[in-house]
Every structure is written in C-alpha cells, then in structure tokens.
Design a protein around this motif. Structure first.
Motif, mmCIF file in Angstrom:
data_model
loop_
_atom_site.group_PDB
_atom_site.id
_atom_site.type_symbol
_atom_site.label_atom_id
_atom_site.label_comp_id
_atom_site.label_asym_id
_atom_site.label_seq_id
_atom_site.Cartn_x
_atom_site.Cartn_y
_atom_site.Cartn_z
ATOM 1 N N VAL A 1 36.692 38.688 34.956
ATOM 2 C CA VAL A 1 36.540 37.621 36.341
ATOM 3 C C VAL A 1 36.441 36.170 35.592
ATOM 4 O O VAL A 1 37.421 35.462 35.963
ATOM 5 N N SER B 1 41.215 33.409 44.565
ATOM 6 C CA SER B 1 41.999 34.123 43.787
ATOM 7 C C SER B 1 41.500 35.245 43.353
ATOM 8 O O SER B 1 42.194 36.669 43.184
ATOM 9 N N VAL B 2 40.184 35.297 42.883
ATOM 10 C CA VAL B 2 39.485 36.630 42.410
ATOM 11 C C VAL B 2 39.286 37.586 43.496
ATOM 12 O O VAL B 2 39.283 38.640 43.433
ATOM 13 N N ALA B 3 38.838 36.978 44.848
ATOM 14 C CA ALA B 3 38.456 37.624 45.964
ATOM 15 C C ALA B 3 39.831 38.462 46.297
ATOM 16 O O ALA B 3 39.582 39.459 47.054
ATOM 17 N N LYS B 4 41.043 37.941 46.187
ATOM 18 C CA LYS B 4 42.223 38.676 46.607
ATOM 19 C C LYS B 4 42.827 39.730 45.532
ATOM 20 O O LYS B 4 43.628 40.320 45.783
ATOM 21 N N ALA B 5 42.337 39.421 44.424
ATOM 22 C CA ALA B 5 42.522 40.244 43.338
ATOM 23 C C ALA B 5 41.715 41.655 43.402
ATOM 24 O O ALA B 5 40.880 41.765 44.098
ATOM 25 N N ASP B 6 42.228 42.621 42.494
ATOM 26 C CA ASP B 6 41.619 43.945 42.612
ATOM 27 C C ASP B 6 40.452 44.180 41.622
ATOM 28 O O ASP B 6 40.614 44.658 40.523
ATOM 29 N N TYR B 7 39.217 43.472 41.720
ATOM 30 C CA TYR B 7 38.507 43.524 40.659
ATOM 31 C C TYR B 7 37.040 44.539 41.275
ATOM 32 O O TYR B 7 36.166 44.562 40.528
ATOM 33 N N SER C 1 35.197 41.400 43.925
ATOM 34 C CA SER C 1 36.069 40.688 44.718
ATOM 35 C C SER C 1 35.566 40.676 46.271
ATOM 36 O O SER C 1 35.869 39.925 46.777
ATOM 37 N N GLU C 2 34.972 41.876 46.623
ATOM 38 C CA GLU C 2 34.310 41.993 47.787
ATOM 39 C C GLU C 2 33.217 41.043 48.026
ATOM 40 O O GLU C 2 33.127 40.081 48.836
ATOM 41 N N GLU D 1 34.653 37.522 48.206
ATOM 42 C CA GLU D 1 35.176 37.151 49.641
ATOM 43 C C GLU D 1 33.990 36.683 50.370
ATOM 44 O O GLU D 1 34.290 35.916 51.416
#
Length: 351
Positions: free
Chosen positions: A182, A202-208, A212-213, A216
């Motif tokens: 991240v 962008s990190v919130a929309k990615a799958d980390y 990511s949650e 958000e």
C-alpha cells in the motif's frame, strides 16, 4: 405469519372463484333483459379483477418481505429474535461486558453492543443445547448431559465475547501484511503528482483486504467533515498497531512540515520489507530447531514407549499397563503434544 395469512386469503379467493356458478346469457328473453344480464356479468368480472389485483399486491408485498428477510444476515435475525423475547435479561447482561463497543468498532462489526449481547446469548444457547443432545446420544446420565450443556453455554458465551478481539487482531495482521504494498502504491501516485486524498481513495478502491476497507472509512470521515489529521489519527487508534502508528506519524509529519511524502513512504515500505525478511530468517532457524523435537515426539517417543511397555511386561510376566491406558496415551497424549508444537510453530510465524 404474513406468508400464512396470504395463503389463507389466496385459498379463500380460489374457492370463491371455483364455487361460483358458470355465467351464461339467458336465452329466450328480450334484448333488454339480455343486455342487462350482460352488464351484470361485466360488473362481476370487474369486481373479480379488483380482487385479483389486491391478491397480486399482497403477493408482491410478501415477496418483498421474504427478500428482505433472506438478505438479512442470520446473526441479525437471531439477535432480533432474542431481543424480542429476552430483552430485559439481555439489557441486564450487557452491563457486565465493558469495552464491548470498542471491540466491535475495532473489529468492524456493524452491530450495537446490545444486539451483539443478544447474538452471544443465542449462540451460547445453541451450543448448550447441542452439548446436552450430544451427551444424551452418547448414553450419558442426565446430570452429565446437563453439565455438558452448561459447559457448552459458558464456553459459547466466553468465545463470543472474545470473538471481536480475535477478528480485530486478524485484521491488524492483514493490515500490517499489506502495508509495504500500500505504501508503494501511494508513493507511486504521489510521485506522479496525485494528491494524498486521491491516493488514499485509490487504495480504498483497490483490493488490499481490510486496509482498503479502513481507507474507505478514512475517506468517509473526511467527507463528513473530519480533517485529514483527525481521520488518520482515528485510523491509528482503531488499529492500535506499532507499524500503523509509525506510518501515520510519518505521514502527518510530512504533510504538516512539507516533506517529500513519496520518499518517506518508499523508505517505510523498504524498512517493513527488511524487517519482515529478518523475521523470516529467524523463523526458519527456529523451525529447524523445533522440527527435531517434533520428530522426536511424534515418531521416536511413541516407539520407545511401546517397546518399554512390552519389555517391562515381559520381565514382569504381566501387562504393566492395561490396553485402555495405552490407547489413551498413544491416541490422545502424543497427538496433543504434537498439536501444541505445531501451534507454537504457527504462532511464531512472522506477520
């Protein structure tokens, strides 16, 4: 109950329709009488259409209600059912679970403390009933069956109280694992001229995963009026992790005093990766040492135990240890020791 009432009403209407006499235009009468009879039939048909439209409307309402019930999680339905019948005892019991709201918040469990206590009680009752039934099926006396149920209820209550903390710790582990990736993600966007808020989005929309949650939630807090510093501090307090705290402090310091945030994040990502590699080397060395003990307990010790019992029995000309005790030691004691060692190896794995 609504679905049963709907079936009863639908059945009643069906009987009314099937029992209704067959409509026929009277023959051998005047045209006026036949027209009058035709108008009456049309009125009856319109009334039946209205009744059918009412039935269809009721059916649509029932279907919508069933859809909402199916989409609602089982935990929510169980908690609501318990609150409906045992609200007083649940409210009394909730006073003894201090800090539950904080644990639920950290675990990201979207349930009020009172509702979660109701859920705890429901799960514990299920476990207690299962314990009673299991002991009864094993032909145990009534006292032992009831004791098994009581132990199951207490164990279920204890586990459900610890469950939010277990979820929170698991989320912290997942967040720390994803931190280097991240940080590189955010640093690359910052180097390209993107703002810090857009990089976090962008990190919130990615799958980390959980991070990511959490990012958000940071964006949501900022949109509801919180400053960037307040949102990041809230994230730090929620995670209660040393690595997360390091990242948040470095980011806030760079934003406040105007440092090169991209370089700072790249450096942090490298530090975390290096620390993880060092922990991995230490872990491999520990595993090499423990593996010998594991092999000794799982292979050598049972063999030596059996040989020793046989040799002692031959010398004593009688079985020094009965078959039941030998079976318990071989099938329970040694596997339990093996499980403990495996659990120790797993818990020492670097996060």
């Amino acid at each position: 109950m609504g679905f049963i009432e709907f079936l009863e009403r639908l059945g009643g209407k069906t009987l009314e329709v099937t029992e209704a006499p067959l409509r026929r235009i009277p023959e051998g009468k005047t045209i006026q009488e036949r027209l009058r009879a035709l108008k009456e039939i049309q009125k009856e048909i319109e009334e039946e259409k209205k009744q059918l439209s009412e039935i269809e409307k009721i059916a649509e309402e029932i279907l919508e209600w069933r859809k909402e019930e199916v989409t609602q999680p089982f935990s929510e339905r169980l908690a609501e059912t318990m609150l409906r019948y045992f609200k007083g005892p649940i409210e009394f019991l909730a006073h003894f679970f201090s800090g539950l709201d904080v644990d639920l918040y950290r675990a990201n469990i979207l349930m009020s403390p009172l509702k979660y206590v109701a859920y705890m009680l429901g799960v514990s009752l299920f476990v207690g009933i299962f314990g009673v039934l299991l002991a009864y099926l094993l032909y145990q006396p009534l006292v032992i069956s009831l004791s098994a149920g009581l132990l199951g209820f207490i164990g279920g209550l204890f586990y459900m109280r610890l469950y939010p903390r277990l979820v929170w710790r698991k989320r912290v582990v997942e967040v720390e694992k994803a931190l280097p990736y991240v940080l590189r993600h955010i640093a690359s966007l910052l180097s390209a001229g993107v703002g810090i808020a857009e990089a976090i989005l962008s990190v919130a929309k990615a799958d980390y995963g959980p991070i990511s949650e959490e990012f958000e939630l940071i964006i949501r807090d900022m949109r509801t009026g919180s400053s960037f510093e307040e949102a990041m501090t809230k994230f730090e307090e929620k995670m209660a992790s040393e690595n997360v705290s390091r990242v948040v402090k470095q980011v806030l310091r760079a934003v406040k005093f105007g440092g090169n945030l991209a370089d700072v994040l790249y450096k942090l990502a490298e530090d975390f990766s290096f620390e993880y590699r060092m922990k991995l080397v230490e872990y491999v060395q520990k595993v090499n040492g423990v593996s010998f003990i594991y092999m000794f307990i799982t292979i050598v010790m049972p063999t030596m135990f059996v040989i020793g019992i046989l040799a002692a029995s031959v010398m004593a000309k009688t079985l020094v240890l009965n078959i039941t005790a030998m079976a318990v030691i071989l099938l329970l004691a040694f596997p339990i020791m093996s499980f403990i060692i495996i659990n120790m190896i797993k818990s020492a794995e670097p996060r």
